[in-house]
Design a protein around this motif. Structure first.
Motif, short mmCIF file in Angstrom:
data_model
loop_
_atom_site.label_atom_id
_atom_site.label_comp_id
_atom_site.label_asym_id
_atom_site.label_seq_id
_atom_site.Cartn_x
_atom_site.Cartn_y
_atom_site.Cartn_z
N SER A 6 0.83 -1.20 0.00
CA SER A 6 0.00 0.00 0.00
C SER A 6 0.86 1.25 0.00
CB SER A 6 -0.92 0.01 1.22
OG SER A 6 -1.81 -1.06 1.16
N TYR A 7 1.94 1.22 0.76
CA TYR A 7 2.87 2.35 0.80
C TYR A 7 3.50 2.56 -0.58
CZ TYR A 7 7.01 5.11 1.76
OH TYR A 7 7.99 6.07 1.72
N GLN A 8 3.96 1.49 -1.20
CA GLN A 8 4.57 1.60 -2.53
C GLN A 8 3.57 2.18 -3.54
OE1 GLN A 8 6.00 -2.48 -3.06
NE2 GLN A 8 8.06 -1.62 -3.23
N ARG A 9 2.33 1.76 -3.43
CA ARG A 9 1.30 2.26 -4.33
C ARG A 9 1.09 3.77 -4.11
NH1 ARG A 9 -4.80 1.48 -4.55
NH2 ARG A 9 -5.21 1.64 -6.77
N ALA A 10 1.03 4.17 -2.85
CA ALA A 10 0.86 5.59 -2.52
C ALA A 10 2.03 6.41 -3.07
CB ALA A 10 0.73 5.78 -1.02
N VAL A 11 3.23 5.92 -2.91
CA VAL A 11 4.42 6.62 -3.42
C VAL A 11 4.38 6.70 -4.94
CG1 VAL A 11 6.95 6.50 -3.62
CG2 VAL A 11 5.85 6.12 -1.41
N MET A 12 3.91 5.64 -5.58
CA MET A 12 3.80 5.66 -7.04
C MET A 12 2.87 6.79 -7.49
SD MET A 12 2.15 2.79 -9.57
CE MET A 12 0.52 3.16 -8.94
N PHE A 13 1.72 6.93 -6.81
CA PHE A 13 0.80 8.02 -7.15
C PHE A 13 1.41 9.38 -6.83
CE2 PHE A 13 -2.43 4.65 -7.13
CZ PHE A 13 -3.09 4.95 -8.33
N PHE A 14 2.12 9.48 -5.71
CA PHE A 14 2.79 10.73 -5.35
C PHE A 14 3.80 11.11 -6.43
CE2 PHE A 14 5.84 13.49 -3.35
CZ PHE A 14 5.07 14.30 -2.54
N ASP A 15 4.63 10.15 -6.82
CA ASP A 15 5.66 10.41 -7.83
C ASP A 15 5.05 10.78 -9.19
OD1 ASP A 15 7.67 9.95 -5.99
OD2 ASP A 15 8.04 7.89 -6.66
N ALA A 16 3.85 10.24 -9.45
CA ALA A 16 3.14 10.56 -10.70
C ALA A 16 2.38 11.88 -10.60
CB ALA A 16 2.19 9.42 -11.06
N LYS A 17 2.51 12.54 -9.46
CA LYS A 17 1.86 13.83 -9.19
C LYS A 17 0.34 13.73 -9.12
CE LYS A 17 5.68 16.62 -10.97
NZ LYS A 17 6.52 16.27 -9.89
N ASP A 18 -0.16 12.54 -8.78
CA ASP A 18 -1.58 12.36 -8.50
C ASP A 18 -1.72 12.47 -6.98
OD1 ASP A 18 -4.21 11.63 -8.09
OD2 ASP A 18 -4.13 9.84 -9.36
N PHE A 19 -1.64 13.70 -6.51
CA PHE A 19 -1.54 13.94 -5.06
C PHE A 19 -2.85 13.64 -4.33
CE2 PHE A 19 1.68 16.83 -6.96
CZ PHE A 19 2.80 16.16 -6.47
N ILE A 20 -3.97 13.77 -4.98
CA ILE A 20 -5.24 13.47 -4.32
C ILE A 20 -5.34 11.98 -4.02
CG2 ILE A 20 -7.76 13.43 -4.64
CD1 ILE A 20 -7.46 16.14 -6.07
N THR A 21 -5.03 11.15 -5.01
CA THR A 21 -5.06 9.70 -4.78
C THR A 21 -4.01 9.31 -3.76
OG1 THR A 21 -5.86 9.32 -7.02
CG2 THR A 21 -4.91 7.44 -5.88
N ALA A 22 -2.82 9.89 -3.87
CA ALA A 22 -1.76 9.59 -2.91
C ALA A 22 -2.20 9.97 -1.50
CB ALA A 22 -0.49 10.33 -3.28
N SER A 23 -2.85 11.11 -1.35
CA SER A 23 -3.27 11.54 0.00
C SER A 23 -4.31 10.59 0.58
CB SER A 23 -3.77 12.98 -0.01
OG SER A 23 -4.99 13.10 -0.71
N ARG A 24 -5.21 10.09 -0.25
CA ARG A 24 -6.21 9.13 0.25
C ARG A 24 -5.54 7.85 0.75
NH1 ARG A 24 -9.68 10.04 -4.91
NH2 ARG A 24 -10.73 11.98 -4.35
N LEU A 25 -4.61 7.35 -0.04
CA LEU A 25 -3.91 6.12 0.35
C LEU A 25 -3.04 6.35 1.59
CD1 LEU A 25 -2.86 4.95 -3.22
CD2 LEU A 25 -4.67 3.96 -1.79
N LEU A 26 -2.34 7.47 1.61
CA LEU A 26 -1.47 7.77 2.75
C LEU A 26 -2.27 8.02 4.03
CD1 LEU A 26 1.07 10.00 0.84
CD2 LEU A 26 1.60 7.82 1.99
#
Length: 102
Positions: A6-26
């Motif tokens: 789950s952490y890796q997935r969140a970082v993937m979204f963060f790195d892709a600049k999909d910050f909304i999805t990353a924030s939900r996962l984080l």
């Protein structure tokens, strides 16, 4: 899915600049392991970049309550407060960050 996956997935979204999805996962990960300051900082950064500024402020204040000498958290809180139109309050945190960096 494991915590690490789950952490890796969140970082993937963060790195892709999909910050909304990353924030939900984080946010889910922080709820599970709230004492991890690095995880909270990444969540604060995702909130900041997705303009969820009051949420970013809350995370950064929590980090500084736990670790008052966290230089980057001071800097981010100052910038967050500036974006919220609270420049007077931001100055204190920006000055502290600058002093810690010197």
């Amino acid at each position: 899915m494991s915590f690490f996956e789950s952490y890796q997935r969140a970082v993937m979204f963060f790195d892709a600049k999909d910050f909304i999805t990353a924030s939900r996962l984080l946010a889910d990960l922080v709820a599970e392991a709230g004492d991890d300051l690095a995880l909270r900082l990444l969540l604060a950064r995702a909130y900041y970049h997705s303009a969820q500024l009051t949420r970013a402020e809350a995370q950064l204040r929590h980090i500084l309550d736990t670790d008052p000498v966290h230089e980057y958290a001071h800097l981010m809180l100052g910038r967050t407060l500036q974006r919220l139109g609270r420049s007077g309050e931001a100055t204190r945190y920006l000055r502290l960050a600058a002093a810690m960096a010197a």
